[in-house]
Design a protein around this motif. Structure first.
Motif, mmCIF file in Angstrom:
data_model
loop_
_atom_site.group_PDB
_atom_site.id
_atom_site.type_symbol
_atom_site.label_atom_id
_atom_site.label_comp_id
_atom_site.label_asym_id
_atom_site.label_seq_id
_atom_site.Cartn_x
_atom_site.Cartn_y
_atom_site.Cartn_z
ATOM 1 N N THR A 114 0.835 -1.194 0.000
ATOM 2 C CA THR A 114 0.000 0.000 0.000
ATOM 3 C C THR A 114 0.871 1.247 0.000
ATOM 4 O OG1 THR A 114 -1.769 -1.126 1.188
ATOM 5 C CG2 THR A 114 -1.761 1.274 1.271
ATOM 6 N N ILE A 115 0.498 2.195 -0.845
ATOM 7 C CA ILE A 115 1.210 3.467 -0.933
ATOM 8 C C ILE A 115 0.322 4.537 -0.326
ATOM 9 C CG2 ILE A 115 2.149 5.195 -2.507
ATOM 10 C CD1 ILE A 115 2.664 2.832 -4.457
ATOM 11 N N ARG A 116 0.896 5.392 0.504
ATOM 12 C CA ARG A 116 0.150 6.486 1.121
ATOM 13 C C ARG A 116 0.827 7.800 0.729
ATOM 14 N NH1 ARG A 116 -1.131 5.654 7.009
ATOM 15 N NH2 ARG A 116 -3.003 4.742 6.143
ATOM 16 N N LEU A 117 0.016 8.730 0.226
ATOM 17 C CA LEU A 117 0.524 10.033 -0.189
ATOM 18 C C LEU A 117 -0.193 11.141 0.567
ATOM 19 C CD1 LEU A 117 0.402 9.596 -4.072
ATOM 20 C CD2 LEU A 117 2.394 9.350 -2.598
ATOM 21 N N SER A 118 0.482 12.229 0.781
ATOM 22 C CA SER A 118 -0.125 13.415 1.360
ATOM 23 C C SER A 118 -0.835 14.180 0.245
ATOM 24 C CB SER A 118 0.967 14.283 1.979
ATOM 25 O OG SER A 118 0.412 15.474 2.468
ATOM 26 N N VAL A 119 -2.060 14.632 0.521
ATOM 27 C CA VAL A 119 -2.830 15.413 -0.449
ATOM 28 C C VAL A 119 -3.301 16.679 0.259
ATOM 29 C CG1 VAL A 119 -4.819 15.452 -1.985
ATOM 30 C CG2 VAL A 119 -3.636 13.288 -1.564
ATOM 31 N N SER A 120 -2.740 17.812 -0.107
ATOM 32 C CA SER A 120 -3.134 19.064 0.535
ATOM 33 C C SER A 120 -4.126 19.823 -0.337
ATOM 34 C CB SER A 120 -1.904 19.923 0.816
ATOM 35 O OG SER A 120 -1.271 20.261 -0.395
ATOM 36 N N VAL B 64 -9.763 14.288 6.517
ATOM 37 C CA VAL B 64 -9.233 14.730 7.811
ATOM 38 C C VAL B 64 -7.713 14.592 7.870
ATOM 39 C CG1 VAL B 64 -9.273 14.328 10.295
ATOM 40 C CG2 VAL B 64 -11.397 14.213 8.988
ATOM 41 N N SER B 65 -7.193 13.454 7.443
ATOM 42 C CA SER B 65 -5.749 13.243 7.498
ATOM 43 C C SER B 65 -5.026 13.747 6.246
ATOM 44 C CB SER B 65 -5.425 11.765 7.712
ATOM 45 O OG SER B 65 -5.836 10.999 6.593
ATOM 46 N N GLU B 66 -5.805 14.227 5.270
ATOM 47 C CA GLU B 66 -5.265 14.718 3.994
ATOM 48 C C GLU B 66 -4.320 13.726 3.351
ATOM 49 O OE1 GLU B 66 -3.707 18.662 5.025
ATOM 50 O OE2 GLU B 66 -5.529 19.494 4.121
ATOM 51 N N THR B 67 -4.783 12.465 3.248
ATOM 52 C CA THR B 67 -3.982 11.419 2.633
ATOM 53 C C THR B 67 -4.791 10.657 1.592
ATOM 54 O OG1 THR B 67 -4.598 9.806 4.320
ATOM 55 C CG2 THR B 67 -2.547 11.036 4.682
ATOM 56 N N VAL C 144 -10.538 13.579 -6.128
ATOM 57 C CA VAL C 144 -9.223 12.945 -6.015
ATOM 58 C C VAL C 144 -9.362 11.431 -6.163
ATOM 59 C CG1 VAL C 144 -7.250 12.530 -4.490
ATOM 60 C CG2 VAL C 144 -8.268 14.814 -4.617
ATOM 61 N N GLU C 145 -10.362 10.829 -5.496
ATOM 62 C CA GLU C 145 -10.580 9.377 -5.621
ATOM 63 C C GLU C 145 -10.872 8.990 -7.057
ATOM 64 O OE1 GLU C 145 -13.635 8.264 -2.810
ATOM 65 O OE2 GLU C 145 -12.118 7.778 -1.296
#
Length: 48
Positions: free
Chosen positions: A6-12, A41-44, A23-24
Motif C-alpha cells: 500500500t502506498i500512502r501520499l499526502s494530499v493538501s 481529515v488526514s489529507e492522505t 481525487v478518488e
C-alpha cells in the motif's frame, strides 16, 4: 496495519467531501492502481 504494497501520499488543499470524490475518481482512473481511498481529515490518499 496497512498492506506492505500500500502506498500512502499526502494530499493538501482538500476542503470538502466533493474534493475527496474528485481525487478518488482521478486516482481510480490511473491504470494499475486499486483500492483507492482518500481521507479528508488526514489529507492522505492510499492505494495499491
Amino acid at each position: 496495519m496497512t498492506d506492505p504494497n500500500t502506498i500512502r501520499l499526502s494530499v493538501s488543499g482538500m476542503s470538502c467531501a466533493s474534493c475527496v470524490g474528485r481525487v478518488e475518481k482521478a486516482l481510480g482512473e490511473v491504470p494499475g492502481l486499486s483500492n483507492v481511498s482518500v481521507n479528508l481529515v488526514s489529507e492522505t490518499a492510499q492505494f495499491q
